[in-house]
Design an enzyme around this catalytic site. Sequence first.
Site, PDB file in Angstrom:
ATOM      1  N   ASP A 102       0.750  -1.417  -0.052  1.00 60.53           N
ATOM      2  CA  ASP A 102      -0.035   0.120  -0.098  1.00 60.53           C
ATOM      3  C   ASP A 102       0.854   1.266   0.003  1.00 60.53           C
ATOM      4  O   ASP A 102       2.091   1.260   0.267  1.00 60.53           O
ATOM      5  CB  ASP A 102      -1.105   0.110   1.190  1.00 60.53           C
ATOM      6  CG  ASP A 102      -1.998   0.957   1.019  1.00 60.53           C
ATOM      7  OD1 ASP A 102      -2.896   0.770   1.941  1.00 60.53           O
ATOM      8  OD2 ASP A 102      -2.163   1.650   0.118  1.00 60.53           O
ATOM      9  N   GLY A 103       0.292   2.341  -0.355  1.00 60.15           N
ATOM     10  CA  GLY A 103       0.997   3.615  -0.440  1.00 60.15           C
ATOM     11  C   GLY A 103       0.877   4.369   0.967  1.00 60.15           C
ATOM     12  O   GLY A 103       0.489   3.755   1.896  1.00 60.15           O
ATOM     13  N   ASP A 122       1.136   8.668   2.494  1.00 60.72           N
ATOM     14  CA  ASP A 122       0.974  10.184   2.263  1.00 60.72           C
ATOM     15  C   ASP A 122       2.282  10.786   2.778  1.00 60.72           C
ATOM     16  O   ASP A 122       2.817  11.587   2.066  1.00 60.72           O
ATOM     17  CB  ASP A 122      -0.308  10.881   2.874  1.00 60.72           C
ATOM     18  CG  ASP A 122      -1.464  10.382   2.384  1.00 60.72           C
ATOM     19  OD1 ASP A 122      -1.767  10.719   1.130  1.00 60.72           O
ATOM     20  OD2 ASP A 122      -2.256   9.794   2.716  1.00 60.72           O
ATOM     21  N   GLY A 138      -6.947   9.449   0.861  1.00 64.94           N
ATOM     22  CA  GLY A 138      -7.760   8.854  -0.212  1.00 64.94           C
ATOM     23  C   GLY A 138      -9.092   8.538   0.707  1.00 64.94           C
ATOM     24  O   GLY A 138      -9.933   7.970   0.045  1.00 64.94           O
ATOM     25  N   GLU A 157      -7.812   0.205   5.731  1.00 56.90           N
ATOM     26  CA  GLU A 157      -6.269  -0.098   5.409  1.00 56.90           C
ATOM     27  C   GLU A 157      -5.658  -0.461   6.515  1.00 56.90           C
ATOM     28  O   GLU A 157      -4.853  -1.359   6.644  1.00 56.90           O
ATOM     29  CB  GLU A 157      -5.682   1.266   4.831  1.00 56.90           C
ATOM     30  CG  GLU A 157      -5.977   1.589   3.461  1.00 56.90           C
ATOM     31  CD  GLU A 157      -5.483   2.945   2.946  1.00 56.90           C
ATOM     32  OE1 GLU A 157      -5.124   3.731   3.764  1.00 56.90           O
ATOM     33  OE2 GLU A 157      -5.274   3.122   1.864  1.00 56.90           O
ATOM     34  N   LYS A 187       7.325  11.791  -0.807  1.00 56.80           N
ATOM     35  CA  LYS A 187       6.547  11.272   0.559  1.00 56.80           C
ATOM     36  C   LYS A 187       7.267  11.416   1.687  1.00 56.80           C
ATOM     37  O   LYS A 187       6.875  11.266   2.765  1.00 56.80           O
ATOM     38  CB  LYS A 187       5.827  10.076   0.484  1.00 56.80           C
ATOM     39  CG  LYS A 187       5.049   9.882  -1.006  1.00 56.80           C
ATOM     40  CD  LYS A 187       3.788  10.878  -1.056  1.00 56.80           C
ATOM     41  CE  LYS A 187       2.737  10.668  -1.925  1.00 56.80           C
ATOM     42  NZ  LYS A 187       2.192   9.023  -2.130  1.00 56.80           N
TER      43      LYS A 187
HETATM   44  O1  DER Z   1      -5.440   7.224   1.011  1.00 55.44           O
HETATM   45  C1  DER Z   1      -4.552   6.656   1.431  1.00 55.44           C
HETATM   46  O2  DER Z   1      -3.907   5.954   2.453  1.00 55.44           O
HETATM   47  C2  DER Z   1      -3.610   6.117   0.215  1.00 55.44           C
HETATM   48  O3  DER Z   1      -2.816   4.841   0.302  1.00 55.44           O
HETATM   49  C3  DER Z   1      -2.303   7.206   0.090  1.00 55.44           C
HETATM   50  O4  DER Z   1      -1.892   7.107   1.419  1.00 55.44           O
HETATM   51  C4  DER Z   1      -1.558   7.150  -0.902  1.00 55.44           C
HETATM   52  O5  DER Z   1      -2.017   7.560  -1.958  1.00 55.44           O
HETATM   53  P1  DER Z   1      -1.089   7.881  -3.467  1.00 55.44           P
HETATM   54  O6  DER Z   1      -0.394   6.361  -3.805  1.00 55.44           O
HETATM   55  O7  DER Z   1      -2.504   8.157  -4.300  1.00 55.44           O
HETATM   56  O8  DER Z   1      -0.390   9.201  -3.114  1.00 55.44           O
END
Ligand code: DER
Length: 234
Positions: A85-86, A88, A101, A107, A125
């Site tokens: 997962d990504g 911010d 998001g 998550e 980030k």
């Molecule tokens: O909303 C979230 O938790 C997303 O994982 C966010 O943290 C990363 O979103 P991005 O990959 O579009 O920058």
Amino acid sequence: LTQDELKKVAAYKAVEFVESGMVLGLGTGSTAKHAVDRIGELLCQGKLNNIIGIPTSKKTQEQAISLGIPLSDLDTHPTIDLAIDGADEVDPQLNLVKGRGGSLLREKMVEGACKKFVCIVDESKLVKYLGGSGLALPIEVVPFCWKFTADKLGNLFRDSGCVARLRNDCKGDPFVTDNGNYIVDLFLKKDIGDLQVAGDAILRIAGVVEHGMFLDMATTVIVAGELGITIKNK
Ligand code: DER
């Protein structure tokens, strides 16, 4: 490389950690989207098989369905092998801010159930301390008397110059999460000190469901930058 190309580089690198037979937490956001696409591609090519995906949002669930990734949920799979997962924000201790998001609750539930959580980011980030980017620290709150809860949140970090703002959607109505809750974004002007203490104080406010600080949860962070890929392990 554009920011999205960097996101794709990090995402593809993370998918190298995926082995056939794994139960995978599928992240949400523009970076995780690349990882889910890649998993779908490898499944289609027969290079991966027997994968079960646990999506972290309705949006990721729809994406996975369109890719033919078999799906399940935490009730069926309370322990997950790997989540990708990504984020911010990422601080030097691999603590994360997530949730811009709007998917932070699912998550955090999924990533909290994982043996390994590989976080994928482009270098933009990286921050010195969480909340340091001046951007939102998202808090999921119940809709009932959200202003009461937002005021308590703002007062909690008054010394950090905190402003608490209800997140609206593009139509100007309150943004509603997959769980039917609202998001209050905290905008901090300086470091909030001990993150665990801050997180616990946030959760003690009765109207709060969850906050977007993911402390000590990522086991690996993959950073894609102009000079290449950096892999940071806990
Ligand atoms: O909303 C979230 O938790 C997303 O994982 C966010 O943290 C990363 O979103 P991005 O990959 O579009 O920058």
